[in-house]
Design an enzyme around this catalytic site. Sequence first.
Site, mmCIF file in Angstrom:
data_model
loop_
_atom_site.group_PDB
_atom_site.id
_atom_site.type_symbol
_atom_site.label_atom_id
_atom_site.label_comp_id
_atom_site.label_asym_id
_atom_site.label_seq_id
_atom_site.Cartn_x
_atom_site.Cartn_y
_atom_site.Cartn_z
ATOM 1 N N LYS A 116 -43.460 21.155 -37.115
ATOM 2 C CA LYS A 116 -42.778 20.936 -38.391
ATOM 3 C C LYS A 116 -41.554 20.035 -38.286
ATOM 4 O O LYS A 116 -41.208 19.355 -39.250
ATOM 5 C CB LYS A 116 -42.419 22.267 -39.015
ATOM 6 C CG LYS A 116 -43.661 23.024 -39.461
ATOM 7 C CD LYS A 116 -43.255 24.102 -40.393
ATOM 8 C CE LYS A 116 -44.448 24.694 -41.071
ATOM 9 N NZ LYS A 116 -44.018 25.577 -42.153
ATOM 10 N N LYS A 158 -36.812 28.560 -39.991
ATOM 11 C CA LYS A 158 -38.267 28.424 -39.964
ATOM 12 C C LYS A 158 -38.774 28.052 -38.578
ATOM 13 O O LYS A 158 -38.124 27.314 -37.848
ATOM 14 C CB LYS A 158 -38.701 27.336 -40.964
ATOM 15 C CG LYS A 158 -38.293 27.665 -42.400
ATOM 16 C CD LYS A 158 -38.472 26.486 -43.346
ATOM 17 C CE LYS A 158 -39.907 26.207 -43.687
ATOM 18 N NZ LYS A 158 -40.008 25.209 -44.806
ATOM 19 N N TYR A 202 -31.742 26.744 -48.274
ATOM 20 C CA TYR A 202 -32.678 27.596 -48.996
ATOM 21 C C TYR A 202 -32.578 27.267 -50.481
ATOM 22 O O TYR A 202 -31.523 27.445 -51.093
ATOM 23 C CB TYR A 202 -32.351 29.068 -48.744
ATOM 24 C CG TYR A 202 -33.314 30.017 -49.395
ATOM 25 C CD1 TYR A 202 -34.628 30.125 -48.944
ATOM 26 C CD2 TYR A 202 -32.917 30.812 -50.475
ATOM 27 C CE1 TYR A 202 -35.516 30.994 -49.547
ATOM 28 C CE2 TYR A 202 -33.804 31.689 -51.076
ATOM 29 C CZ TYR A 202 -35.108 31.766 -50.610
ATOM 30 O OH TYR A 202 -35.988 32.630 -51.210
ATOM 31 N N ARG A 291 -55.704 19.033 -43.536
ATOM 32 C CA ARG A 291 -57.047 19.610 -43.705
ATOM 33 C C ARG A 291 -57.333 19.760 -45.193
ATOM 34 O O ARG A 291 -56.462 19.496 -46.022
ATOM 35 C CB ARG A 291 -57.088 20.988 -43.057
ATOM 36 C CG ARG A 291 -55.976 21.871 -43.615
ATOM 37 C CD ARG A 291 -56.105 23.320 -43.266
ATOM 38 N NE ARG A 291 -54.836 24.022 -43.387
ATOM 39 C CZ ARG A 291 -54.327 24.499 -44.513
ATOM 40 N NH1 ARG A 291 -54.981 24.367 -45.641
ATOM 41 N NH2 ARG A 291 -53.154 25.101 -44.530
HETATM 42 P P1 ADP Z 1 -46.002 27.806 -43.932
HETATM 43 O O1 ADP Z 1 -46.495 26.628 -43.143
HETATM 44 O O2 ADP Z 1 -45.754 29.007 -43.069
HETATM 45 O O3 ADP Z 1 -46.814 28.093 -45.137
HETATM 46 P P2 ADP Z 1 -44.005 26.327 -45.510
HETATM 47 O O4 ADP Z 1 -42.985 25.465 -44.871
HETATM 48 O O5 ADP Z 1 -45.167 25.622 -46.154
HETATM 49 O O6 ADP Z 1 -44.518 27.400 -44.430
HETATM 50 O O7 ADP Z 1 -43.340 27.262 -46.595
HETATM 51 C C1 ADP Z 1 -44.068 28.253 -47.269
HETATM 52 C C2 ADP Z 1 -43.297 28.789 -48.443
HETATM 53 O O8 ADP Z 1 -42.014 29.294 -48.026
HETATM 54 C C3 ADP Z 1 -42.957 27.754 -49.515
HETATM 55 O O9 ADP Z 1 -44.016 27.543 -50.423
HETATM 56 C C4 ADP Z 1 -41.763 28.424 -50.169
HETATM 57 O O10 ADP Z 1 -42.188 29.481 -50.995
HETATM 58 C C5 ADP Z 1 -41.002 29.037 -48.993
HETATM 59 N N1 ADP Z 1 -39.994 28.075 -48.449
HETATM 60 C C6 ADP Z 1 -40.154 27.240 -47.396
HETATM 61 N N2 ADP Z 1 -39.054 26.477 -47.185
HETATM 62 C C7 ADP Z 1 -38.141 26.833 -48.145
HETATM 63 C C8 ADP Z 1 -36.807 26.401 -48.499
HETATM 64 N N3 ADP Z 1 -36.172 25.455 -47.815
HETATM 65 N N4 ADP Z 1 -36.215 26.993 -49.557
HETATM 66 C C9 ADP Z 1 -36.850 27.964 -50.272
HETATM 67 N N5 ADP Z 1 -38.093 28.415 -50.000
HETATM 68 C C10 ADP Z 1 -38.762 27.868 -48.953
#
Ligand code: ADP
Length: 447
Positions: A116, A158, A202, A291
């Site tokens: 990421k 994350k 966030y 994908r």
């Molecule tokens: P994954 O690959 O585990 O699905 P993502 O990066 O796509 O992780 O994030 C999944 C979800 O987490 C997003 O759709 C959102 O709901 C929440 N999220 C991720 N990053 C943020 C952020 N910076 N602020 C608020 N919510 C977040």
Amino acid sequence: MFDKILIANRGEIALRVIRACREMGITSVAVHSTADADAMHVRMADESICIGPAPSVDSYLSFPALISACEVTGAQAIHPGYGFLSENARFVQVVEDHGLTFIGPSAEHIRTMGDKITAKETAKALGIPVVPGSAGGVATLDEAKQIGRDFGYPVIIKATAGGGGRGMQVAKDEAGMERAFQTARSEAKAAFGNDEVYIEKYLQKPRHIEIQVFGDGQGGGVHLGERDCSLQRRHQKVFEEAPGPSISPEERKRIGDICANAIAKMGYSGAGTIEFLYEDGEFYFIEMNTRLQVEHPVTEAIFGQDLVREQIRVASGQKLSFTQDDLQINGHAIEVRINAEKLPKFSPCPGRITAFHAPGGLGVRMDSALYDGYSIPPYYDSLIAKLIVHGRDRPEALARLNRALGELIVDGIDTTVPLFHALLREKDIHTGEYNIHWLEKWLEAGG
Ligand code: ADP
């Protein structure tokens, strides 16, 4: 074009690929674990082969079993579906080393986007707007606290290797940082074998908006608009729609063009999704999925295109069958994910289906591997069906969803269907006024 494709997956997505193969005159090969000997994808494929015992690591994730299956059946290409090996760069390499074609992007693109931090850096360099946050990995608590002060709380920690909503923790203030930071790291270590984490601002009330892209692998790229997947539980999508109720045609063009140009510049091949959080008119990149996504049918519905067919065409070296100008939106589509889970806790609920009836009629599509008497094995994902509806506009799609859910019969197990009946009684769902926190808050308040 390929004569024979092996589908390295199970369930509804295996059926989805078999259907595309059949329409293209390509022979399909299903693979299955011993637990899936009676599964629908095995029955529907032209050929099938057992690749190992029930646990995925010994079957659906086993490189040698899958490669041998191709050699035994004479399949020339592998479609990975979603999940399992669909974003495993090492697998792509092994497939290619055996003279087979992986239906998807290159190992290099999968690797870049699978990490990421690298993904974010790449996106930024390609002109895609990203969420403000740490420049790369954050190794110590002191560093994490400094980033919290720099960007302002709350922040989200994350996992670099993250996926499926795991390894994510929110720190509301400096006092909460230590626990959030350590928890995110240990979760990341346990889930992905890699404890590297990074930190982002966030966002408080964003929508999840993702852009479907397609690269021809020869420097061309298009976008197929957005999907709004804001209704989530534990960062997992449950209800998806296209187009997004909050996105104007101008915004769609602006972000769509940025994404299409980016994948053209990358030389990306096949289907991909660039995911954003969207708040106050701004898009913030969070990740790219290299994908086909679970929710691809809503895009297929409004554009009238078969995305799996395009994946197969591009992988075989053919051109995309559409240009950006050919892609015009028609109506509105909604998908709901029906899981074998018992409410209110969403606990997994495998078991035997005693009666099954799929809804039908105008604008209704049911992607499911269920049948009367089928026993859902306990080893795999709880997604058992996707109900997709298409209408001339959003109110018609919602009315159709309500009607179709009323026709659906799945007896013998608990499913998430009652959740969707309840959601359709909510005003916010009808006005389209919800963000990524709406569903969790609503569930906490008792649904
Ligand atoms: P994954 O690959 O585990 O699905 P993502 O990066 O796509 O992780 O994030 C999944 C979800 O987490 C997003 O759709 C959102 O709901 C929440 N999220 C991720 N990053 C943020 C952020 N910076 N602020 C608020 N919510 C977040």
